[in-house]
Design a protein around this motif. Structure first.
Motif, PDB file in Angstrom:
ATOM      1  N   ASP A  68       0.729  -1.248  -0.018  1.00 15.93           N
ATOM      2  CA  ASP A  68      -0.258  -0.017  -0.014  1.00 15.93           C
ATOM      3  C   ASP A  68       0.981   1.335   0.102  1.00 15.93           C
ATOM      4  O   ASP A  68       0.478   2.215  -0.770  1.00 15.93           O
ATOM      5  N   ALA A  69       1.878   1.249   0.855  1.00 20.60           N
ATOM      6  CA  ALA A  69       2.771   2.401   1.098  1.00 20.60           C
ATOM      7  C   ALA A  69       3.446   2.862  -0.294  1.00 20.60           C
ATOM      8  O   ALA A  69       3.854   3.886  -0.705  1.00 20.60           O
ATOM      9  N   LEU A  70       4.127   1.751  -0.770  1.00 23.18           N
ATOM     10  CA  LEU A  70       5.227   1.942  -1.776  1.00 23.18           C
ATOM     11  C   LEU A  70       4.563   1.864  -3.263  1.00 23.18           C
ATOM     12  O   LEU A  70       5.100   2.193  -4.542  1.00 23.18           O
ATOM     13  N   ARG A  71       3.442   1.207  -3.287  1.00 23.81           N
ATOM     14  CA  ARG A  71       2.675   0.941  -4.674  1.00 23.81           C
ATOM     15  C   ARG A  71       3.591   0.279  -5.553  1.00 23.81           C
ATOM     16  O   ARG A  71       3.902   0.447  -6.598  1.00 23.81           O
ATOM     17  N   ASP A  72       4.457  -0.871  -5.184  1.00 24.07           N
ATOM     18  CA  ASP A  72       5.352  -1.617  -5.899  1.00 24.07           C
ATOM     19  C   ASP A  72       5.206  -2.985  -5.597  1.00 24.07           C
ATOM     20  O   ASP A  72       5.771  -3.785  -4.947  1.00 24.07           O
ATOM     21  N   ASN A 127      14.510   1.542   3.347  1.00 17.30           N
ATOM     22  CA  ASN A 127      14.740   2.880   3.421  1.00 17.30           C
ATOM     23  C   ASN A 127      13.542   3.641   2.528  1.00 17.30           C
ATOM     24  O   ASN A 127      13.030   4.917   2.970  1.00 17.30           O
ATOM     25  N   ARG A 128      13.029   3.034   1.676  1.00 18.02           N
ATOM     26  CA  ARG A 128      11.716   3.643   0.897  1.00 18.02           C
ATOM     27  C   ARG A 128      10.752   3.764   1.652  1.00 18.02           C
ATOM     28  O   ARG A 128       9.909   4.546   1.624  1.00 18.02           O
ATOM     29  N   LEU A 129      10.384   2.460   2.599  1.00 22.31           N
ATOM     30  CA  LEU A 129       9.402   2.563   3.463  1.00 22.31           C
ATOM     31  C   LEU A 129       9.554   3.888   4.557  1.00 22.31           C
ATOM     32  O   LEU A 129       8.506   4.539   5.020  1.00 22.31           O
ATOM     33  N   LEU A 130      10.874   4.000   5.057  1.00 18.33           N
ATOM     34  CA  LEU A 130      10.911   5.309   6.000  1.00 18.33           C
ATOM     35  C   LEU A 130      10.535   6.538   5.463  1.00 18.33           C
ATOM     36  O   LEU A 130       9.943   7.395   6.148  1.00 18.33           O
ATOM     37  N   ALA A 131      10.853   6.764   4.046  1.00 14.68           N
ATOM     38  CA  ALA A 131      10.523   7.705   3.353  1.00 14.68           C
ATOM     39  C   ALA A 131       8.875   8.221   3.148  1.00 14.68           C
ATOM     40  O   ALA A 131       8.440   8.998   2.463  1.00 14.68           O
ATOM     41  N   SER A 132       8.180   6.854   3.091  1.00 21.55           N
ATOM     42  CA  SER A 132       6.820   6.830   2.591  1.00 21.55           C
ATOM     43  C   SER A 132       5.934   7.409   3.675  1.00 21.55           C
ATOM     44  O   SER A 132       4.726   7.817   3.264  1.00 21.55           O
ATOM     45  N   GLY A 133       6.134   7.593   4.884  1.00 22.52           N
ATOM     46  CA  GLY A 133       5.150   8.191   5.774  1.00 22.52           C
ATOM     47  C   GLY A 133       4.440   7.298   6.260  1.00 22.52           C
ATOM     48  O   GLY A 133       3.302   7.454   7.125  1.00 22.52           O
ATOM     49  N   LEU A 134       4.632   5.913   6.141  1.00 17.24           N
ATOM     50  CA  LEU A 134       3.685   5.089   6.776  1.00 17.24           C
ATOM     51  C   LEU A 134       4.059   5.057   8.322  1.00 17.24           C
ATOM     52  O   LEU A 134       5.212   5.266   8.753  1.00 17.24           O
ATOM     53  N   ASP A 135       2.856   4.670   9.004  1.00 19.61           N
ATOM     54  CA  ASP A 135       3.113   4.772  10.545  1.00 19.61           C
ATOM     55  C   ASP A 135       3.834   3.473  11.044  1.00 19.61           C
ATOM     56  O   ASP A 135       3.029   2.599  11.319  1.00 19.61           O
ATOM     57  N   LEU A 136       5.211   3.538  10.964  1.00 21.54           N
ATOM     58  CA  LEU A 136       5.922   2.360  11.437  1.00 21.54           C
ATOM     59  C   LEU A 136       5.646   1.861  12.866  1.00 21.54           C
ATOM     60  O   LEU A 136       5.951   0.759  13.172  1.00 21.54           O
ATOM     61  N   HIS A 137       5.359   2.940  13.601  1.00 21.33           N
ATOM     62  CA  HIS A 137       5.340   2.513  15.070  1.00 21.33           C
ATOM     63  C   HIS A 137       4.080   1.837  15.135  1.00 21.33           C
ATOM     64  O   HIS A 137       3.884   0.770  15.984  1.00 21.33           O
ATOM     65  N   ALA A 138       2.720   2.076  14.638  1.00 18.02           N
ATOM     66  CA  ALA A 138       1.621   1.441  14.731  1.00 18.02           C
ATOM     67  C   ALA A 138       2.015  -0.060  14.311  1.00 18.02           C
ATOM     68  O   ALA A 138       1.283  -0.832  14.714  1.00 18.02           O
ATOM     69  N   LEU A 139       2.450  -0.032  12.950  1.00 17.73           N
ATOM     70  CA  LEU A 139       2.796  -1.512  12.297  1.00 17.73           C
ATOM     71  C   LEU A 139       3.681  -2.235  13.210  1.00 17.73           C
ATOM     72  O   LEU A 139       3.253  -3.714  13.587  1.00 17.73           O
ATOM     73  N   ALA A 140       4.476  -1.510  14.021  1.00 13.35           N
ATOM     74  CA  ALA A 140       5.344  -2.277  14.971  1.00 13.35           C
ATOM     75  C   ALA A 140       4.552  -2.929  16.103  1.00 13.35           C
ATOM     76  O   ALA A 140       4.451  -4.086  16.692  1.00 13.35           O
ATOM     77  N   THR A 141       3.325  -2.186  16.621  1.00 14.46           N
ATOM     78  CA  THR A 141       2.540  -2.593  17.794  1.00 14.46           C
ATOM     79  C   THR A 141       1.532  -3.883  17.132  1.00 14.46           C
ATOM     80  O   THR A 141       1.513  -4.826  18.213  1.00 14.46           O
ATOM     81  N   SER A 142       1.252  -4.059  15.889  1.00 17.04           N
ATOM     82  CA  SER A 142       0.630  -5.127  15.349  1.00 17.04           C
ATOM     83  C   SER A 142       1.377  -6.191  15.176  1.00 17.04           C
ATOM     84  O   SER A 142       1.042  -7.443  15.662  1.00 17.04           O
ATOM     85  N   ILE A 143       2.841  -5.894  14.944  1.00  9.10           N
ATOM     86  CA  ILE A 143       3.510  -7.019  14.666  1.00  9.10           C
ATOM     87  C   ILE A 143       3.994  -7.784  15.820  1.00  9.10           C
ATOM     88  O   ILE A 143       4.073  -9.086  15.986  1.00  9.10           O
ATOM     89  N   THR A 144       4.200  -6.994  17.068  1.00 12.67           N
ATOM     90  CA  THR A 144       4.367  -7.690  18.445  1.00 12.67           C
ATOM     91  C   THR A 144       3.262  -8.352  18.997  1.00 12.67           C
ATOM     92  O   THR A 144       3.595  -9.340  19.387  1.00 12.67           O
TER      93      THR A 144
END
Length: 167
Positions: A68-72, A127-144
């Motif tokens: 969704d974030a990278l459309r790749d 690196n592309r994901l870091l620049a994408s604006g995706l909420d990586l902390h919310a994703l971390a909560t789900s992953i944990t």
């Protein structure tokens, strides 16, 4: 006083990558020192379960977010394909015996697959994901949370891995 920031999804997945590397190094040392079969088998099974849980986390949570974030789609499809190859070796290791002539070789090939996958993920995704604006902390909560669920059903996950590889 500066607070340490909570790990984000990339931190969590990279910690898994580092753990896998460490486990493979320990396995190489067991082979080098001609460790007993039960010792090698126990570590190989630990490696397989760690990788199975990691792959499931990526496939269920991380890759859909990346898509969704990278459309790749090609990038995600390639990563998922790599998981399929690794899954085949995991099943062969789990059903094999450390006394089999090719057992250690299969673990070594799996290590190579994982190392390549990690390198590509670090270079092409993180690196592309870091620049994408995706909420990586919310994703971390789900992953944990999902990781904890998967750890409680490790034996069922092992059986699922074996049955999926058989089809």
């Amino acid at each position: 006083m500066k607070r340490k920031k909570a790990p984000d999804a990339i931190d969590l997945l990279d910690a898994d990558h580092l753990l896998a590397h460490e486990l493979f190094e320990r396995y190489r040392e067991l082979v080098r020192t001609k460790a007993a079969a039960p010792q090698r088998r126990a570590l190989a099974e630990e490696i397989c379960m760690e990788l199975t849980i990691h792959a499931k986390l990526e496939e269920e949570l991380f890759y859909p977010a990346v898509r969704d974030a990278l459309r790749d789609d090609d990038l995600v499809d390639e990563s998922e394909e790599q998981h399929g190859s690794a899954r085949e070796f995991i099943a062969q290791i789990l059903t094999g015996s450390p006394d089999d002539e090719l057992y250690d070789a299969k673990v070594a090939v799996l290590a190579g697959y994982v190392e390549r996958h990690v390198r590509e993920e670090r270079e092409q995704v993180f690196n592309r994901l870091l620049a994408s604006g995706l909420d990586l902390h919310a994703l971390a909560t789900s992953i944990t949370a999902r990781r904890e669920e998967l750890r409680t059903v490790a034996e069922a996950l092992r059986e699922e891995t074996l049955s999926n590889a058989a089809t």
